[in-house]
Motif scaffolding. Structure first.
Motif, PDB file in Angstrom:
ATOM      1  N   ILE A  34       0.868  -1.043   0.041  1.00 25.27           N
ATOM      2  CA  ILE A  34      -0.114   0.075   0.022  1.00 25.27           C
ATOM      3  C   ILE A  34       0.966   1.023   0.076  1.00 25.27           C
ATOM      4  O   ILE A  34       1.946   1.402   0.898  1.00 25.27           O
ATOM      5  CB  ILE A  34      -0.790  -0.168   1.271  1.00 25.27           C
ATOM      6  CG1 ILE A  34      -1.495  -1.393   1.596  1.00 25.27           C
ATOM      7  CG2 ILE A  34      -2.031   1.106   0.998  1.00 25.27           C
ATOM      8  CD1 ILE A  34      -2.677  -1.882   0.820  1.00 25.27           C
ATOM      9  N   THR A  35       0.495   2.024  -1.029  1.00 29.17           N
ATOM     10  CA  THR A  35       1.539   3.330  -0.985  1.00 29.17           C
ATOM     11  C   THR A  35       0.743   4.497  -1.019  1.00 29.17           C
ATOM     12  O   THR A  35      -0.334   4.757  -1.436  1.00 29.17           O
ATOM     13  CB  THR A  35       2.217   3.340  -2.272  1.00 29.17           C
ATOM     14  OG1 THR A  35       1.314   3.004  -3.304  1.00 29.17           O
ATOM     15  CG2 THR A  35       3.207   2.000  -2.300  1.00 29.17           C
ATOM     16  N   THR A  36       1.416   5.565  -0.456  1.00 24.91           N
ATOM     17  CA  THR A  36       0.777   6.900  -0.584  1.00 24.91           C
ATOM     18  C   THR A  36       1.986   7.942  -0.561  1.00 24.91           C
ATOM     19  O   THR A  36       3.172   7.582  -1.039  1.00 24.91           O
ATOM     20  CB  THR A  36      -0.074   7.075   0.583  1.00 24.91           C
ATOM     21  OG1 THR A  36      -0.630   8.461   0.269  1.00 24.91           O
ATOM     22  CG2 THR A  36       0.507   7.275   1.825  1.00 24.91           C
ATOM     23  N   ARG A  37       1.475   9.351  -0.485  1.00 24.88           N
ATOM     24  CA  ARG A  37       2.859  10.187  -0.485  1.00 24.88           C
ATOM     25  C   ARG A  37       2.795  11.179   0.857  1.00 24.88           C
ATOM     26  O   ARG A  37       1.784  11.376   1.451  1.00 24.88           O
ATOM     27  CB  ARG A  37       2.728  11.172  -1.729  1.00 24.88           C
ATOM     28  CG  ARG A  37       3.197  10.666  -2.822  1.00 24.88           C
ATOM     29  CD  ARG A  37       3.707  11.652  -3.820  1.00 24.88           C
ATOM     30  NE  ARG A  37       3.527  10.631  -4.985  1.00 24.88           N
ATOM     31  CZ  ARG A  37       5.132  10.301  -5.283  1.00 24.88           C
ATOM     32  NH1 ARG A  37       6.207  10.571  -4.775  1.00 24.88           N
ATOM     33  NH2 ARG A  37       5.261   9.858  -6.628  1.00 24.88           N
ATOM     34  N   PHE A  81      -4.376   6.588  -1.760  1.00 25.29           N
ATOM     35  CA  PHE A  81      -3.401   5.685  -1.721  1.00 25.29           C
ATOM     36  C   PHE A  81      -3.516   4.452  -2.862  1.00 25.29           C
ATOM     37  O   PHE A  81      -4.778   4.602  -3.375  1.00 25.29           O
ATOM     38  CB  PHE A  81      -3.553   4.944  -0.163  1.00 25.29           C
ATOM     39  CG  PHE A  81      -4.826   4.422   0.250  1.00 25.29           C
ATOM     40  CD1 PHE A  81      -5.344   3.107  -0.442  1.00 25.29           C
ATOM     41  CD2 PHE A  81      -5.802   4.913   1.083  1.00 25.29           C
ATOM     42  CE1 PHE A  81      -6.624   2.655  -0.218  1.00 25.29           C
ATOM     43  CE2 PHE A  81      -7.024   4.109   1.410  1.00 25.29           C
ATOM     44  CZ  PHE A  81      -7.284   3.379   0.666  1.00 25.29           C
ATOM     45  N   ALA A  82      -2.485   3.898  -3.143  1.00 25.59           N
ATOM     46  CA  ALA A  82      -2.589   2.952  -4.014  1.00 25.59           C
ATOM     47  C   ALA A  82      -2.432   1.384  -3.503  1.00 25.59           C
ATOM     48  O   ALA A  82      -1.937   1.218  -2.549  1.00 25.59           O
ATOM     49  CB  ALA A  82      -1.709   3.025  -5.135  1.00 25.59           C
ATOM     50  N   VAL A 118      -0.608   9.128  -6.593  1.00 26.25           N
ATOM     51  CA  VAL A 118      -0.372   8.030  -5.534  1.00 26.25           C
ATOM     52  C   VAL A 118       0.984   7.188  -6.214  1.00 26.25           C
ATOM     53  O   VAL A 118       0.981   6.968  -7.567  1.00 26.25           O
ATOM     54  CB  VAL A 118      -1.281   7.030  -5.242  1.00 26.25           C
ATOM     55  CG1 VAL A 118      -2.296   7.669  -4.194  1.00 26.25           C
ATOM     56  CG2 VAL A 118      -1.956   6.619  -6.530  1.00 26.25           C
ATOM     57  N   PRO A 119       1.923   6.706  -5.451  1.00 31.34           N
ATOM     58  CA  PRO A 119       2.988   5.855  -6.177  1.00 31.34           C
ATOM     59  C   PRO A 119       2.450   4.318  -6.629  1.00 31.34           C
ATOM     60  O   PRO A 119       1.847   3.812  -5.898  1.00 31.34           O
ATOM     61  CB  PRO A 119       4.143   5.588  -5.104  1.00 31.34           C
ATOM     62  CG  PRO A 119       3.523   6.728  -3.903  1.00 31.34           C
ATOM     63  CD  PRO A 119       2.117   6.926  -4.177  1.00 31.34           C
TER      64      PRO A 119
END
Ligand SMILES: Cc1cc2nc3c(=O)[nH]c(=O)nc-3n(C[C@H](O)[C@H](O)[C@H](O)COP(=O)(O)O)c2cc1C
Length: 327
Positions: A34-37, A81-82, A118-119
């Motif tokens: 799970i990704t975010t910035r 988020f991704a 989102v990455p």
């Protein structure tokens, strides 16, 4: 029905967290990153298996993040988020993003920007770009619900699956024990000595020329680091030498165990580096023992290799006793 429930309640032994975890582990899951910035725009991410679908209309998904996570502020403050669903050949990425000690988890990991920035991690089997729909506190976790704005079905590859918590049990529970200060340096040294003796014996049988060449090159690099006085890099290279032994043993299950121990050892080395300079952690008497292990592996001399690794960890324990970390 009521009677059965009551019977269950009275017969149930006191709640055992380990048993609870093992029972949960009977439910197979996929693995996602799970990704975010963060507020500074830097990508943030972690390995997660609590991902689940919630609703088709509107399209909603959920996952949960433990309250103690370093990434909590980033996820709570972000608009989205991704979810990057991993393929079966991405277990190294899973381990990387589950590590608490890697400062920049994205270093060397191919990624691009998705909806809202989102990455997105390259080569996943599926990716969901979400805006944050809701956040709910739930015990020691926060549940994040995402509205799926966009998604891709990526590579036609089987997903990475964890079943019966094998990986979780090892990586997670050991990490938690370490975080609570319940993994003693002595038990870690003992475990490493035992596991690497086994790995060395296997490497003596199964190691290939290419494995030994990689070790030879690694030892030469370590010598160069010593000459340059680059002791921080050398301390980490000393740990990596054992990853090469693990590779030469060609056993995936033991490799997972060894990888977990290496992560813990990495934590321990970093913690020690806060208290003493890397140069003071250097133990020159270990250098010939690393070479001895390699020449025994090449000569297929399992007893010699086992003796060298026992001597190695004997020195390590002695050093830690003098440093006061082993009583
Ligand atoms: C297979 C696997 C699944 C995981 N699932 C979750 C999860 O659902 N939620 C969570 O908070 N941590 C989960 N973790 C643990 C995190 O990946 C780990 O604690 C990570 O270091 C958290 O990042 P942080 O250092 O930014 O806190 C999982 C770890 C593994 C190996």
């Amino acid at each position: 029905m009521t009677t059965t429930l009551q019977a269950l309640q009275t017969d149930t032994p006191p709640f055992d967290a380990g048993e609870f975890r093992r029972a949960l582990g009977t439910f197979p899951t996929g693995v996602a990153i799970i990704t975010t910035r963060g507020p500074d725009g830097k990508p943030v991410g972690l390995t997660c298996n609590s991902f689940s679908s919630v609703s088709l209309d509107p399209p909603l998904v959920l996952w949960s993040l433990r309250n103690a996570s370093k990434s909590m502020d980033a996820f709570q403050g972000a608009n989205g988020f991704a979810i990057n669903v991993l393929a079966e050949d991405q277990s190294k990425l899973s381990a990387r993003f589950a590590s608490g000690s890697i400062v920049d988890k994205f270093e060397g990991v191919g990624h691009s920007d998705g909806f809202g920035g989102v990455p997105l991690i390259d080569d996943c089997v599926a990716r969901f770009h979400c805006t944050t729909f809701a956040q709910h506190a739930a015990g020691d976790h926060v549940i994040f619900i995402g509205k799926v704005e966009r998604f891709e079905h990526g590579r036609e590859q089987d997903p990475l699956v964890f079943y019966k918590g094998a990986y979780m049990m090892l990586a997670q529970s050991l990490r938690e024990l370490a975080a609570q200060g319940r993994v003693s340096v002595k038990s870690l040294i003992e475990a490493r000595a035992g596991v690497y003796e086994l790995l060395l014996r296997l490497a003596c049988e199964r190691g290939e020329a290419i494995d030994f060449e990689a070790m030879e090159k690694h030892l030469a690099d370590m010598d160069a680091q010593t000459e340059r006085g680059d002791m921080a890099a050398r301390a980490l290279a000393a740990l990596e030498y054992f990853s090469l032994i693990t590779k030469a043993a060609h056993n995936d299950v033991l490799a997972l165990v060894a990888q977990t121990l290496a992560t813990l050892m990495h934590h321990s080395v970093m913690a020690q580096a806060n208290a003493m300079p890397y140069a003071a952690m250097h133990q020159p008497e270990l250098t010939p023992l690393r070479r001895q292990m390699l020449s025994c592996m090449r000569a297929r001399d399992a007893e010699g290799a086992a003796a060298a690794v026992r001597a190695y960890f004997g020195h390590v324990e002695h050093f830690q006793r003098q440093a006061g970390t082993v009583s």
